[in-house]
Motif scaffolding. Structure first.
Motif, PDB file in Angstrom:
ATOM      1  N   PRO A 154     -25.965  -8.657   1.837  1.00  0.00           N
ATOM      2  CA  PRO A 154     -25.094  -8.133   2.897  1.00  0.00           C
ATOM      3  C   PRO A 154     -25.749  -6.966   3.625  1.00  0.00           C
ATOM      4  O   PRO A 154     -26.506  -6.189   3.033  1.00  0.00           O
ATOM      5  CB  PRO A 154     -23.855  -7.677   2.128  1.00  0.00           C
ATOM      6  N   GLN A 155     -25.451  -6.863   4.904  1.00  0.00           N
ATOM      7  CA  GLN A 155     -25.891  -5.753   5.754  1.00  0.00           C
ATOM      8  C   GLN A 155     -27.404  -5.534   5.682  1.00  0.00           C
ATOM      9  O   GLN A 155     -27.884  -4.401   5.636  1.00  0.00           O
ATOM     10  CB  GLN A 155     -25.129  -4.473   5.405  1.00  0.00           C
ATOM     11  N   ASN A 156     -28.130  -6.651   5.655  1.00  0.00           N
ATOM     12  CA  ASN A 156     -29.596  -6.632   5.659  1.00  0.00           C
ATOM     13  C   ASN A 156     -30.206  -5.879   4.482  1.00  0.00           C
ATOM     14  O   ASN A 156     -31.364  -5.466   4.563  1.00  0.00           O
ATOM     15  CB  ASN A 156     -30.131  -6.066   6.978  1.00  0.00           C
ATOM     16  N   GLY A 157     -29.460  -5.676   3.435  1.00  0.00           N
ATOM     17  CA  GLY A 157     -30.041  -5.172   2.202  1.00  0.00           C
ATOM     18  C   GLY A 157     -30.876  -6.294   1.594  1.00  0.00           C
ATOM     19  O   GLY A 157     -30.340  -7.352   1.276  1.00  0.00           O
ATOM     20  N   VAL A 158     -32.154  -6.082   1.465  1.00  0.00           N
ATOM     21  CA  VAL A 158     -33.041  -7.166   1.059  1.00  0.00           C
ATOM     22  C   VAL A 158     -33.830  -6.744  -0.169  1.00  0.00           C
ATOM     23  O   VAL A 158     -34.218  -5.580  -0.302  1.00  0.00           O
ATOM     24  CB  VAL A 158     -33.978  -7.562   2.228  1.00  0.00           C
ATOM     25  N   VAL A 159     -34.031  -7.686  -1.070  1.00  0.00           N
ATOM     26  CA  VAL A 159     -34.874  -7.446  -2.235  1.00  0.00           C
ATOM     27  C   VAL A 159     -35.816  -8.630  -2.395  1.00  0.00           C
ATOM     28  O   VAL A 159     -35.576  -9.713  -1.863  1.00  0.00           O
ATOM     29  CB  VAL A 159     -34.050  -7.259  -3.536  1.00  0.00           C
ATOM     30  N   CYS A 160     -36.881  -8.397  -3.126  1.00  0.00           N
ATOM     31  CA  CYS A 160     -37.830  -9.462  -3.419  1.00  0.00           C
ATOM     32  C   CYS A 160     -37.792  -9.770  -4.910  1.00  0.00           C
ATOM     33  O   CYS A 160     -37.429  -8.918  -5.724  1.00  0.00           O
ATOM     34  CB  CYS A 160     -39.244  -9.054  -3.010  1.00  0.00           C
ATOM     35  N   ALA A 161     -38.165 -10.996  -5.226  1.00  0.00           N
ATOM     36  CA  ALA A 161     -38.180 -11.409  -6.630  1.00  0.00           C
ATOM     37  C   ALA A 161     -39.337 -12.368  -6.849  1.00  0.00           C
ATOM     38  O   ALA A 161     -39.774 -13.064  -5.918  1.00  0.00           O
ATOM     39  CB  ALA A 161     -36.856 -12.081  -7.001  1.00  0.00           C
ATOM     40  N   ASN A 162     -39.807 -12.377  -8.077  1.00  0.00           N
ATOM     41  CA  ASN A 162     -40.824 -13.360  -8.424  1.00  0.00           C
ATOM     42  C   ASN A 162     -40.189 -14.744  -8.400  1.00  0.00           C
ATOM     43  O   ASN A 162     -39.103 -14.933  -8.954  1.00  0.00           O
ATOM     44  CB  ASN A 162     -41.391 -13.058  -9.808  1.00  0.00           C
ATOM     45  N   PRO A 163     -40.846 -15.703  -7.754  1.00  0.00           N
ATOM     46  CA  PRO A 163     -40.243 -17.035  -7.645  1.00  0.00           C
ATOM     47  C   PRO A 163     -40.163 -17.739  -8.999  1.00  0.00           C
ATOM     48  O   PRO A 163     -40.880 -17.398  -9.938  1.00  0.00           O
ATOM     49  CB  PRO A 163     -41.183 -17.767  -6.677  1.00  0.00           C
ATOM     50  N   THR A 164     -39.276 -18.700  -9.053  1.00  0.00           N
ATOM     51  CA  THR A 164     -39.117 -19.525 -10.245  1.00  0.00           C
ATOM     52  C   THR A 164     -39.199 -20.991  -9.820  1.00  0.00           C
ATOM     53  O   THR A 164     -39.372 -21.292  -8.632  1.00  0.00           O
ATOM     54  CB  THR A 164     -37.758 -19.264 -10.921  1.00  0.00           C
TER      55      THR A 164
END
Lengths: 186, 85
Positions: A154-164
């Protein structure tokens, strides 16, 4: 559902022990908010999103492995509302926008020309976003390197994660009602 | 009376945690919007006490309110909810 809470001098005893700039002190008939009765415009907040992407061709929803039935199941079936004073509306934790300038960063999401699109921060352990990552078996990673799963909340809060195997590298939008991830193409 | 009109709420374990974003002060027959910078409200609607990192525990029907306004006024309140609607 918007949650409403009324609190008053009758319902709650004020504690005035916090380190304070200005205290809302009781003056017999209530509390003194004289500094707040004519509030200024919102201060300039830390720029989190430089240029949000334009999404095209959403892919099929990746079902939440832990999903129960119905909207908002993850929040005891209460509608969750983003709170504008917090990064990502508070979905990723209680990081106030006013504090972002001093908060530890988790890199930046960039476009194909390496221009920054958004700054990202650490996900708080007890937040809805942390639960979402846990449901999908994802671990937050520092944004910037290629081939990460980039999850726009929401509200352009962005996170990154290692893909699975399920959440491969690419962009995803969070559907907060269904608590699912929807693949996107920039 | 301080009215917290809108908040985004989720659960931290058994406790409900709300991030408020609209607040009004009702005083002397007038209503004044108060601009919030940020704040957190914890509520315990269960029948037993639950721990919180910032205080020992929050008892049944207890509420903890921590707010900071745009102008830098801090509000810290802890008490028992006498009505829930």
């Amino acid at each position: 559902m918007t949650n409403r809470l009324w609190t008053s001098a009758c319902a709650a005893a004020l504690l005035l022990a916090m380190p304070v700039a200005v205290l809302a002190q009781s003056r017999g008939r209530g509390f003194d908010f004289r500094h707040d009765l004519n509030p200024p415009a919102l201060p300039q907040l830390y720029a989190v999103v430089a240029r949000p992407p334009v999404w095209r061709n959403p892919g099929p929803v990746v079902a939440n492995p832990q999903a129960a039935r119905g909207s908002w199941w993850w929040n005891h079936y209460l509608v969750w509302h983003p709170s504008p004073a917090f990064w990502g509306g508070g979905f990723w934790g209680e990081l106030a926008l006013a504090d972002l300038g001093l908060a530890p960063r988790m890199g930046s999401v960039v476009d194909d020309q390496q221009h920054p699109l958004a700054t990202t921060f650490g996900v708080e352990r007890a937040s809805p976003g942390a639960q979402l990552l846990q449901d999908y078996g994802l671990q937050q990673a520092v944004c910037g390197p290629p081939d990460l799963a980039i999850i726009w909340g929401p509200q352009n809060g962005v996170v990154c994660a290692n893909p699975t195997a399920t959440i491969v590298a690419g962009d995803y939008l969070v559907d907060p009602a269904a608590f699912t991830l929807v693949p996107q193409t920039r | 009376m301080l009215e917290i009109e809108s908040a985004g709420c989720s659960f931290e374990g058994e406790l409900q945690r709300c991030l408020p974003f609209r607040m009004t002060l009702h005083q002397g027959g007038h209503s004044h919007p108060i601009a919030l910078e940020h704040g957190t409200i914890y509520m315990n609607f269960t029948d037993s006490a639950h721990p919180l990192p910032i205080i020992d525990r929050l008892g049944p029907n207890e509420v903890l309110v921590l707010l900071r306004t745009i102008r830098g006024t801090y509000v810290s309140a802890r008490g028992t909810l006498d009505d829930v609607s």
